[in-house]
Design a protein around this motif. Sequence first.
Motif, mmCIF file in Angstrom:
data_model
loop_
_atom_site.group_PDB
_atom_site.id
_atom_site.type_symbol
_atom_site.label_atom_id
_atom_site.label_comp_id
_atom_site.label_asym_id
_atom_site.label_seq_id
_atom_site.Cartn_x
_atom_site.Cartn_y
_atom_site.Cartn_z
ATOM 1 N N THR A 46 0.820 -1.212 0.000
ATOM 2 C CA THR A 46 0.000 0.000 0.000
ATOM 3 C C THR A 46 0.857 1.267 0.000
ATOM 4 N N LEU A 47 2.124 1.136 0.371
ATOM 5 C CA LEU A 47 3.027 2.281 0.350
ATOM 6 C C LEU A 47 3.748 2.437 -0.982
ATOM 7 N N ALA A 48 3.605 1.434 -1.868
ATOM 8 C CA ALA A 48 4.278 1.484 -3.168
ATOM 9 C C ALA A 48 3.620 2.530 -4.066
ATOM 10 N N SER A 49 4.434 3.147 -4.911
ATOM 11 C CA SER A 49 3.914 4.151 -5.832
ATOM 12 C C SER A 49 3.337 3.481 -7.072
ATOM 13 N N GLY A 50 2.374 4.164 -7.696
ATOM 14 C CA GLY A 50 1.756 3.622 -8.894
ATOM 15 C C GLY A 50 0.296 3.290 -8.677
ATOM 16 N N LYS A 51 -0.380 2.951 -9.775
ATOM 17 C CA LYS A 51 -1.785 2.580 -9.676
ATOM 18 C C LYS A 51 -1.927 1.273 -8.904
ATOM 19 N N VAL B 15 0.339 -2.143 -9.189
ATOM 20 C CA VAL B 15 1.129 -2.619 -8.049
ATOM 21 C C VAL B 15 0.790 -4.074 -7.737
ATOM 22 N N SER C 39 -7.201 4.923 -1.873
ATOM 23 C CA SER C 39 -7.257 5.878 -2.980
ATOM 24 C C SER C 39 -7.752 5.252 -4.288
#
Length: 241
Positions: free
Chosen positions: A42-47, A51, A131
């Motif tokens: 959940t902390l990874a960047s991207g859609k 992910v 999000s």
Amino acid sequence: MSLLIESQKLKRTGYLPAFLAGGFLAAAFPVVYMMVKAQELTLASGKPIAVLMSANWQMMAMLNILISICGACTMYHTEYADNGTQKMSVLPIRQGNLFFSKFVIAALVLSVMVVTEMAVLAGCAEYWFPSYVFDLTEILKTAGFQIVVTLPTVMLMLVIASACKNMWVSLGIGVILVFTFSIFPQDNAVLGLFPFASPYQVLSTAVENSRTALYVIACGIETALFGIAEVIYLKVRRCYE
């Protein structure tokens, strides 16, 4: 007519339940993985879908391939058992039509599996990513891409199974191929086009590297070429029977 015949043949083989069970197994993998790695992902960047695909699709694709291998072997085991192929050859039915009917069934069942898996991935994104906004178009595009890049593998495995009277030979060849190609570097554009390697490609990565059209066109051509090769093989085999 050929499609109906093939469907009737598979009724008592457990083909459809096995595929559905395999699809649910592959779909369960991201749920279990998120239970363990939710905080990290959940902390990874991207859609969120990208992910989740990046984290889970390698294992899910391998399960899809293995199930497709077993399905192809099952289809042709019923043909060669009790000389079924020889009996069918005396009927006014083209062997090529039967082969492509098998492919249609395998492709349809694969599509059901992939759509189910994508639905579960969307559910994971909805549950664990605050999000995330559900986008049906994105889900359908991703599912369509994953189906297309898997079709050459499905077609080639059917060709292999049709050439091997012993189911264990074709199964062994398929398992060797899947584990051989799984160790290839997936970021290589050329190696990623090979059957048994292309199913590991992910849409988000293909878009990022501007390779979406390359994979779709190449996999479509490969599928057609393997189908043509099967037709040629059937004609040659018929001459020597």
